[in-house]
Design a protein around this motif. Structure first.
Motif: not given
Length: 427
Positions: A345-348, A374-377, A417-418
């Motif tokens: 998280y927090e990578l903008g 997770g959604k980003y992966f 958060g995960m």
């Protein structure tokens, strides 16, 4: 009321508190406001539970002469902490960095405690509230204070240094953490380097890992104490580092066998060795202290669940810490390896790219089963027979409920958060 007068009242109390759930007799309660609460409304409760004084910034909550009314309770907390630090005049070691702060702080604490009455930041209370609370926990019996400083934007470390006034400082590393707040990697370097600027301007001392090019370059003309695995001119030379899986270090004629997992933790140990050596802790005492330290709270813990051996590193993650954790896992001499890694998280704006880089790294360097959560992966899914992408933790849980994992050596890592420690319930 002046800070000096408030401080005199504070000294008559046994502890400071900002939470009525933790009030003890003779506490000094400071009422802070948050997005969802106003502790001014708990001032009466704090007194009823045993607080001797309460600090408030809302006149309507004034009770009696045990009530200290200020313009801003948070500012009063910070000013009180700075005044208290100057009142005690004890040496303070401060540390910041992208990864490894809390582990390094705890290692420094166990090492220095071999000779001194030390007090350190509890947990990760390292922000604009946590640092003042840490300073106010120091007493006249405290001989050395150890203060962890966290930040997710520019000028925060500068602000915390101005409160804590450290005599010594250490930056663990400059990594890809809080990129959104800092505005990229260069912003991280600039933000964490605010500690260097404070130490330089005040003619203080910095501890430096010479093997870190950024640390070395930024501190060439500082008062510095150094360590290295490569440069024998360093104040402390580390002869050998092995991690399979626990870190073993040879230095100063000693072999130190830690309970920490991963080559990335070697630097944290090396810093504690160096700081202990500077403060005249005997080498055998340094060895004893480090070997006694056992990590907890999901930080590089080695666990067993059924037939599986698990490295649980689910406290937090960013691209830098994720990559070094994976590099270490890849080099482990173990069979049947498997990783479960969660979103960072927090990578903008860098979120998609940084997750893609981790997927690409594993695609090129691993030959074992990998689960991405997770959604980003998930948006970076690629075809690889060893790769499994789960959009949510619930998707992973459903998969693990159907497929029994046995006789695996596993790494579990992701952002706080995960909450990937939940994975243990399905193994």
């Amino acid at each position: 009321m002046t800070i000096q007068k408030i401080h005199k009242l504070f000294l008559t109390c046994s502890k400071v508190s900002i939470d009525t759930r933790n009030i003890e007799n003779n506490s000094f309660f400071i009422a802070l406001k948050g997005e969802r609460f106003d502790a001014n409304t708990f001032a009466k409760e704090a007194l009823e539970k045993g607080a001797s004084f309460v600090v408030i910034d809302n006149p309507s909550n004034y009770i009696d002469d045990r009530t200290i009314l200020v313009e801003d309770s948070l500012k009063a907390l910070q000013e009180l902490a700075k005044y208290h630090r100057q009142y005690l005049k004890i040496p303070i070691v401060a540390l910041t960095g992208s990864n490894g702060k809390t582990t390094t702080k705890e290692l420094i604490n166990v090492v220095l405690s071999k000779k001194y009455n030390t007090k350190a930041t509890i947990g990760n209370l390292n922000n604009h509230i946590g640092v003042p609370l840490t300073l106010l926990s120091f007493t006249k019996e405290t001989e050395i204070g150890i203060v962890e400083m966290g930040a997710n934007h520019q000028k925060e470390i500068e602000f915390l240094c101005n409160i804590a006034q450290p005599d010594y400082g250490y930056v663990t590393n400059f990594g890809k953490a809080h990129l959104e707040g800092f505005g990229g990697v260069e912003g991280v370097i600039k933000g964490k380097s605010e500690m260097y600027i404070f130490l330089k301007e005040n003619n203080k001392t910095v501890f430096v890992n010479l093997d870190d090019k950024i640390q070395n370059t930024k501190t060439t003309d500082f008062n510095r104490i150094t360590f290295s695995q490569n440069d024998k001119t360093a104040n402390v030379f580390i002869d050998c580092v092995i991690a399979n899986p626990f870190v073993k270090i040879k230095t100063m004629g000693l072999e130190i066998n830690s309970h920490l997992i991963g080559l990335y933790n070697a630097t944290n140990i090396n810093a504690a060795i160096t700081i202990g050596n500077y403060f005249d802790i005997f080498p055998h005492e340094i060895k004893s202290a480090i070997e006694s330290y056992v990590p907890k709270n999901n930080r590089s813990q080695l666990l067993s669940k059924g037939t599986n051996e698990i490295i649980l590193d689910a406290y937090n993650a960013n691209p830098s810490s994720m990559k070094v954790a994976l590099e270490n896992f890849i080099q482990l001499e173990k069979k049947n390896k498997l990783v479960i890694i969660g979103d960072m998280y927090e990578l903008g704006e860098e979120s998609i790219t940084e997750h893609q880089l981790i997927v690409d790294f594993l695609n090129s360097n691993s030959n074992f089963e990998c689960h991405f959560v997770g959604k980003y992966f998930f948006v970076n899914s690629i075809h690889n027979d060893n790769f499994h992408f789960h959009n949510t933790f619930e998707d992973l849980a459903n998969y693990l409920s159907l497929v029994k994992l046995e006789h695996k050596t596993m790494l579990i890592k992701g952002s706080r958060g995960m909450a990937l420690e939940r994975t243990l319930d399905f193994l």
